[in-house]
Design a protein around this motif. Structure first.
Motif, PDB file in Angstrom:
ATOM      1  N   TRP A  56       0.831  -1.198   0.000  1.00 57.94           N
ATOM      2  CA  TRP A  56       0.000   0.000   0.000  1.00 57.94           C
ATOM      3  C   TRP A  56       0.873   1.258   0.000  1.00 57.94           C
ATOM      4  O   TRP A  56       0.553   2.236  -0.693  1.00 57.94           O
ATOM      5  N   LEU A 179      -8.071   1.861   1.611  1.00 62.27           N
ATOM      6  CA  LEU A 179      -8.387   1.342   0.286  1.00 62.27           C
ATOM      7  C   LEU A 179      -9.515   2.132  -0.386  1.00 62.27           C
ATOM      8  O   LEU A 179      -9.493   2.358  -1.597  1.00 62.27           O
ATOM      9  N   LEU A 277      -2.808  -6.039  -4.930  1.00 65.22           N
ATOM     10  CA  LEU A 277      -2.372  -6.175  -3.536  1.00 65.22           C
ATOM     11  C   LEU A 277      -2.263  -7.650  -3.139  1.00 65.22           C
ATOM     12  O   LEU A 277      -1.213  -8.080  -2.636  1.00 65.22           O
TER      13      LEU A 277
END
Length: 411
Positions: A56, A179, A277
């Motif tokens: 991330w 997210l 991810l």
């Protein structure tokens, strides 16, 4: 910082990515150790947390650099500072896995310090972009505020005395909020001037680097095995399979024409990037599976089923995610892909069945010819799934991709 001119990846971005080789390798090593020690659940939990934190932060840097990476002195310094954060985060991973194995939270102060260092320079850079690019000021400011608030949340999860359950729940909520935030920001305030072609290239290169970790894991695991017991059939099979799996997954990933499609339809970037991810984590976990195979063969502490699952599961996840990436990009459902998808997973399913039938509980002993033959068979079957994936896409899937893209281009 008035918006980056579309172009290729810079040497600075490639230099930045090198630190992620370290982070992925450390996380994969710790996962392999946890599986070998029988701490599968705790290891997977800590691994998921580690992969999210690393990827991330990388994704956020890539998002900004694609929009405003002007490669001047301030941008370079901010990038190097983020690289320091990645290294510090990597130092915190062994503690994270150890704490999780003892029932604690995967989070710790060292991880958070590294994560904050990875993120705070982006706040400065987004604020600079807000000042120098009035057209996208609201978007840049929203990113700066969101990242700042998120870092406060991550720091608060390290407060002493918090119950483990509450800490993990807070981490999940924070991750979910991070997210969702970029999607909300760009829908409400407008898109930052990132280049979809550049984004596709960056994600492809990190996938490539992560696959390099699989090759490195293969060499390291087989090297230790050969040093301790000499060359054997098992060592040769693990070495060959690791290279075949890495090459097959690389081939399959690059059969999906991401850059072409995202350049034509930039709105498809968000779901496509989020699917990466778990993809990065699964690819790195393939390396962990190869380490588990070598450790299980060397020390004879794992059953054939445990070794097979450690390798088969991440390979299967990568294959599933490649098909998912295709669907997210092309936005087309092709029934003829279902036989290809099933055919790709059949060798993996067969490997698991064989391992379960041979003996799911007793540690493997290669002095037993049946165990050796079963080990060679299951590892070869997992590798075969990657070959089926590549051949199927080359012979069938890619022509379907072209037809689906042409259908989308019709007025």
């Amino acid at each position: 910082m008035s918006g980056r001119v579309p172009g290729s990846v810079t040497p600075l971005e490639l230099f930045y990515d090198l630190t992620y080789v370290i982070a992925f390798a450390v996380a994969a090593d710790e996962l392999a150790h946890a599986i070998t020690e029988g701490e599968v659940g705790a290891g997977l939990g800590a691994y998921a947390f580690a992969i999210f934190g690393v990827t991330w932060a990388w994704l956020n840097f890539t998002w900004f650099s694609s929009a405003y990476g002007n490669d001047d002195a301030l941008f370079r310094v901010a990038t190097v500072v983020q690289m320091v954060g990645v290294v510090i985060f990597s130092f915190g991973l062994p503690v994270s896995f150890a704490d999780t194995a003892h029932g604690g939270s995967p989070n710790n102060a060292l991880l958070v310090v590294g994560y904050v260092i990875m993120r705070v320079p982006l706040v400065v850079l987004w604020l600079r972009a807000a000042r120098e690019d009035p057209e996208h000021r609201r978007t840049s400011t929203a990113y700066a505020v969101t990242i700042s608030v998120a870092q406060v949340g991550w720091v608060l999860t390290t407060l002493p005395g918090l119950p483990t359950g509450a800490t993990i729940a807070a981490l999940v909520l924070l991750a979910a909020a991070e997210l969702v935030a970029p999607v909300v920001i760009e829908r409400r305030f407008g898109r930052a001037p990132w280049d979809p072609g550049h984004i596709a290239e960056r994600f492809g290169l990190l996938t490539l680097i992560t696959l390099g970790e699989v090759v490195a894991a293969t060499v390291a695991a087989v090297g230790v095995l050969v040093r301790d017991t000499g060359w054997s059939v098992a060592a040769v099979v693990i070495a060959a399979s690791g290279l075949v799996i890495a090459a097959g997954l690389w081939w399959a990933y690059y059969l999906v024409p991401a850059r072409t499609i995202l350049t034509r339809w930039p709105t498809r970037t968000f779901p496509w990037r989020h699917a990466h991810l778990p993809l990065f984590g699964a690819v790195a976990a393939v390396g962990a599976g190869l380490r588990v195979a070598a450790d299980g063969v060397e020390h004879e502490v794992l059953s054939l089923l445990q070794i097979t699952l450690a390798l088969a599961v991440p390979v299967a996840i990568v294959i599933v995610l490649v098909f998912l990436l295709w669907s997210l990009l092309v936005r087309s459902f092709d029934l003829t892909h279902l036989p290809l998808f099933v055919g790709t997973l059949v060798p993996i399913a067969a490997a698991v069945v064989i391992a379960a039938v041979v003996d799911p509980h007793t540690p493997i002993h290669l002095a037993d010819g049946a165990n050796l033959a079963a080990l060679v068979t299951v590892i070869a079957l997992v590798s075969l799934s990657c070959v089926v994936e590549v051949v199927g896409h080359e012979k069938v899937g890619y022509s379907h991709t072209l037809r689906a893209v042409k259908r989308n281009l019709r007025p």
